[in-house]
Structure formats: structure tokens, C-alpha cells
Design a protein around this motif. Structure first.
Motif, short mmCIF file in Angstrom:
data_model
loop_
_atom_site.label_atom_id
_atom_site.label_comp_id
_atom_site.label_asym_id
_atom_site.label_seq_id
_atom_site.Cartn_x
_atom_site.Cartn_y
_atom_site.Cartn_z
N LYS A 65 0.83 -1.21 0.00
CA LYS A 65 0.00 0.00 0.00
C LYS A 65 0.87 1.26 0.00
O LYS A 65 0.55 2.25 -0.65
CB LYS A 65 -0.90 0.04 1.25
CG LYS A 65 -1.99 -0.98 1.22
CD LYS A 65 -3.15 -0.53 0.33
CE LYS A 65 -4.13 -1.67 0.17
NZ LYS A 65 -5.01 -1.60 -0.94
N GLN A 69 0.86 4.03 -2.84
CA GLN A 69 0.51 5.41 -2.47
C GLN A 69 1.61 6.39 -2.85
O GLN A 69 1.36 7.47 -3.36
CB GLN A 69 0.21 5.48 -0.96
CG GLN A 69 -0.21 6.84 -0.47
CD GLN A 69 -1.47 7.35 -1.16
OE1 GLN A 69 -2.46 6.65 -1.24
NE2 GLN A 69 -1.40 8.56 -1.72
N ALA A 308 -2.45 6.25 4.64
CA ALA A 308 -2.65 4.98 3.90
C ALA A 308 -2.22 3.80 4.78
O ALA A 308 -2.88 2.76 4.83
CB ALA A 308 -1.86 5.00 2.60
N GLU A 312 -4.63 0.65 6.20
CA GLU A 312 -4.28 -0.76 6.02
C GLU A 312 -4.09 -1.46 7.38
O GLU A 312 -4.47 -2.62 7.55
CB GLU A 312 -3.02 -0.87 5.15
CG GLU A 312 -2.57 -2.28 4.81
CD GLU A 312 -3.62 -3.13 4.08
OE1 GLU A 312 -4.62 -2.60 3.58
OE2 GLU A 312 -3.41 -4.36 4.02
#
Ligand SMILES: Cc1ncc(COP(=O)(O)O)c(C=O)c1O
Length: 443
Positions: A65, A69, A308, A312
Motif C-alpha cells: 500500500k 501510495q 494509507a 491498512e
């Protein structure tokens, strides 16, 4: 030898102001519940880096992630050009936090800056100058957070004078010497304070940890938070709960205050929220969070990478059911520690909730005199045996156990075995005191 060179460089280049050291470890890798040094030695980590690595080390999906990102949007200052990860995370946190009222969220980088927000915005929102906090509380090191704290670690600096500190109800070491009716005693103390130096109509808020962690893993009586809520309701005072260390599932609920029938006006998060990336948050009543515009801003607050990572992290906690695991495995760990207590008379008390556990080290069980020297020797000997553990407490005598919530039964069994060996060695005097002395811990 390489390991030594990092330590020498650390000594040469790094400010003592950020050091809180218990043993000469340097780390190069982390996976699951284990850390590895430069020589490939592994350490079973019962600290999670001061309760940050709740999801363990090296979760691949967080790495993915983050890469995604970074390529899409590596940075935006959310102060002036907001992006979607920040608003998505805020919406999720509002949904997770109890309270059927309008809420808003603020983001920062550490528990300290979040509690600094509390020190500024709660008086601003209420138009009242004073705050109430507790002795033994650790809310952070920046000036506002330091002022709210009552821990010896903050005693090196003068804080703001508007905060009144009350004794925290510690059933093992009651402030009056009497452990019965501890909540009532504390409320009585508060009423004395109200009628003298801190009139309720001048009191903006009460900030409290539902479990005092750095204060010594202290669990107050079950009725304590409800009594605080009642006092706050009676006088129109805001109740703020600092969940920076024990929130995010560690106690077997998202937030440790959820073991009590209360709804706080604001909740403070940090540490584990970002799965290792620096992020903090305050979720609270809109009237508090909107009381000031452009009043507590940090350029990189709520940045795309940290938000982000937090999204997650929350997803992982939900998917792996880490909250109920924390509850069940915490119980198993607690029982194991209680068995060790039977073996070692210098364990005064074992306590905890979920995967925040404390082992209080004393000279003997009857006298309850804190034994900080033995405590630091235990941390050092454990390190030599491959187990990482730190100590906390205003007397420096409580081993704090806050492993990643991903810790397995097998790993807990291994930890108990290593701790048993450690305690046996320390009891037998197998301690390199010259080495131990080099690590000052909280001093
Ligand atoms: C309950 C609590 N609040 C706030 C803080 C401060 O957080 P940070 O060190 O991220 O500034 C801590 C740190 O240990 C903490 O335990």
C-alpha cells in the motif's frame, strides 16, 4: 563488530534527549514478533517498540500500500490541499469511536502533539482555563502534553500552571494507604480540589488513561471511569481519554475505555495507529475540534503515506481478528505470569488486560518495596537470553509486556520460558552489574 560501531556512532551523534535505553541492542530487521541484530541474533519482542508494532513487523500488505501510495501521491500538505486517504481514515475512526454526536478528527505525528492539541483546544472550546490530570500519567513530551503529564519522565521541565494533578487510583499502592473504596476516595479528593484551587466552573476538561501504562501498568477500579464521567456531566467538564498506548485493540476492545460504560468527549490515538509509521489522531466532539481554525497545524499532518498505512493497519486488525486474539492470548500470558509469580517472591503483582501486562518487582511481597535495580537487571538479562522487555512505572519497577497483537500461543510459551530462565538467573545473581549500570532507563 558492526553492531558495536552503530552503538559507538549512536553515542557520538545522537542526542541523549531521545534515549531511553535498557540494553545495548541495535536492530537491522524485524519480522512478525522478532527483531534481528546485525549479527543475525534474533530477539522475541515483548515491547512492540513501546506498543507501536501491534500488527507485528514487516506486514507485506502495508509495504504494498505504501509503494502504491507513494507512486500515486507521495505528499500533499493536507493543511492546504487535502487528499482522500486522510478523509477516508477520519471517516473510519469516527465510525469506530462510540458517541452518538457530531465528531471530527485531527491528525498529527505523535501522541505528544495530539495531547498538545487537547491542552490547547479543550480550554478554548469550553472558555474555561483549567485542566485536571493524574499523577503517573504519561501524555507526551511537548510542552502542552508535558503539562498534562504526571510522570517522573516529565519532571525535568516546568509545564504550564493551569493543570491540577490528582492521585490515580492504584489498587496495589493506594495513595491513602487504604485500598477499599478507591474510586470514592479519588472523587472525594477531586471534590476537595474543586472547592479550593480548581472550581468546576473554571475546569475545561479531565484527561485520563483508562490504564496507566508508563505509570506502571495500573488498572484502576472498574467503576473509576464511570465516576469520572458522572462528575464531568454534573459540571459540564469534558472527559478526554488518552488511548495512545493501549488503544487500537490491545486490551481486547478497540479502545480500553470500552471496558467501562462511558463515552468520552475526545479520544487520543497514536503509536500503533500507523502500523509503524508516525501518525496520531484526536477524535472528538465537533465543538472541540472546530473551536479554533488554523490553530494546531503541522505541515505533514495526515500525510498520504501515514494515513494509507493507518487504513491498512486497521484493515489488518479487523481481518486477522487481532482484537479477540489479544483478549484470549492476553489471558493465557497472564496465567503464565501468575505461575511465575508463585515461583519468585520478588514478583509483587502481575496484572493486565489483553496484551498489556505488568509484572511489579519488589524487594519482598509483604513489604511491597519497589526494586528498580532488580527490574533493570531483569531487562538486561532477558536481552542476553534473546527476549526484549522494558520497564515502566513511577518507581521504575514494573516490567511492561506489550507484544505485537499477532503473537502466537507458541511464542508466548517461548517468552514465558525465557522469562523464567531470566528470573532464575537474576535470583541466583547471574547478572553483569557493570553492564546493567550503563543503561539508565528512565533515570
Ligand atoms: C498514553 C500515552 N500518551 C501519549 C504518549 C506520547 O506519545 P509519543 O511518544 O508518540 O509522543 C505516550 C508515550 O508513551 C503514551 O504512553
Amino acid at each position: 563488530m558492526k553492531e558495536k560501531s552503530v552503538l559507538i556512532q549512536d553515542q557520538e551523534f545522537i542526542s541523549n534527549a531521545l534515549k531511553l535505553r535498557f540494553h545495548p541492542i541495535t536492530v537491522t530487521e524485524g519480522k512478525g514478533c522478532y527483531l534481528f541484530d546485525e549479527n543475525g541474533r534474533s530477539f522475541l519482542d515483548l515491547t512492540a517498540g513501546w506498543a507501536v508494532a501491534n500488527i507485528g513487523y514487516g506486514q507485506e500488505s502495508v509495504a504494498e500500500k505504501l509503494k502504491e501510495q507513494y507512486i500515486k501521491l507521495s505528499f500533499t500538505t493536507q493543511l492546504s490541499a487535502p487528499s482522500q486517504t486522510m478523509t477516508e481514515l477520519a471517516e473510519k475512526l469516527i465510525e469506530m469511536t462510540p458517541g452518538d454526536f457530531s465528531k471530527k478528527v485531527w491528525f498529527g505525528h505523535s501522541g505528544s502533539d495530539a495531547n498538545d492539541l487537547i491542552s490547547k483546544l479543550v480550554p478554548a472550546a469550553s472558555g474555561r482555563p483549567k485542566m485536571i490530570a493524574f499523577m503517573g500519567a504519561y501524555h507526551g513530551q511537548t510542552m502542552g502534553a508535558l503539562s498534562l503529564s504526571g510522570h517522573s519522565a516529565q519532571a525535568k521541565f516546568e509545564g504550564k500552571g493551569n493543570v491540577i494533578k490528582l492521585p490515580y487510583p492504584n489498587p496495589y499502592r493506594p495513595f491513602s494507604g487504604i485500598s477499599e473504596h478507591l474510586t470514592e476516595q479519588t472523587i472525594h479528593f477531586m471534590n476537595e480540589v474543586f472547592s479550593t484551587i480548581c472550581p468546576p466552573e473554571e475546569t475545561a476538561g479531565i484527561i485520563v488513561e483508562a490504564i496507566q501504562s508508563d505509570g506502571g501498568v495500573i488498572l484502576p477500579p472498574d467503576d473509576f471511569l464511570a465516576a469520572l464521567r458522572q462528575i464531568c456531566d454534573q459540571h459540564g467538564i469534558y472527559l478526554i481519554v488518552d488511548e495512545v498506548k493501549v488503544g487500537m485493540g490491545r486490551t481486547g476492545k478497540w479502545f480500553s475505555f470500552e471496558h467501562s460504560p462511558i463515552i468520552p468527549d475526545a479520544v487520543v490515538l497514536g503509536k500503533s495507529l500507523g502500523g509503524g509509521l508516525p501518525i496520531s489522531a484526536v477524535i472528538g466532539r465537533q465543538e472541540i475540534l472546530d473551536s479554533v481554525t488554523a490553530g494546531h497545524m503541522f505541515t505533514a499532518s495526515g500525510n498520504p503515506l501515514c494515513t494509507a498505512a493507518a487504513i491498512e493497519t486497521i484493515r489488518i486488525i479487523e481481518e486477522k481478528d487481532l482484537i479477540s486474539q489479544a483478549e484470549k492470548n492476553g489471558q493465557y500470558f497472564l496465567e503464565g505470569l501468575r505461575s511465575l509469580q508463585k515461583k519468585y517472591p520478588f514478583i509483587g503483582e502481575v496484572r493486565g488486560k489483553g496484551l498489556v501486562l505488568g509484572v511489579e518487582i519488589v524487594t519482598d511481597r509483604l513489604e511491597k518495596k519497589p526494586d528498580p535495580v532488580k527490574t533493570s537487571a531483569i531487562c538486561y538479562r532477558a536481552y542476553e537470553l534473546g527476549l526484549l522487555i522494558y520497564y515502566v512505572g513511577i518507581h521504575g519497577n514494573v516490567l511492561e509486556i506489550t507484544p505485537p497483537l499477532t503473537i502466537s500461543r507458541e511464542e508466548i510459551t517461548e517468552a514465558l520460558h525465557l522469562l523464567d530462565q531470566t528470573l532464575q538467573d537474576v535470583a541466583a545473581g547471574h547478572v553483569d552489574w557493570e553492564q546493567v549500570k550503563q543503561f539508565s532507563g528512565w533515570a
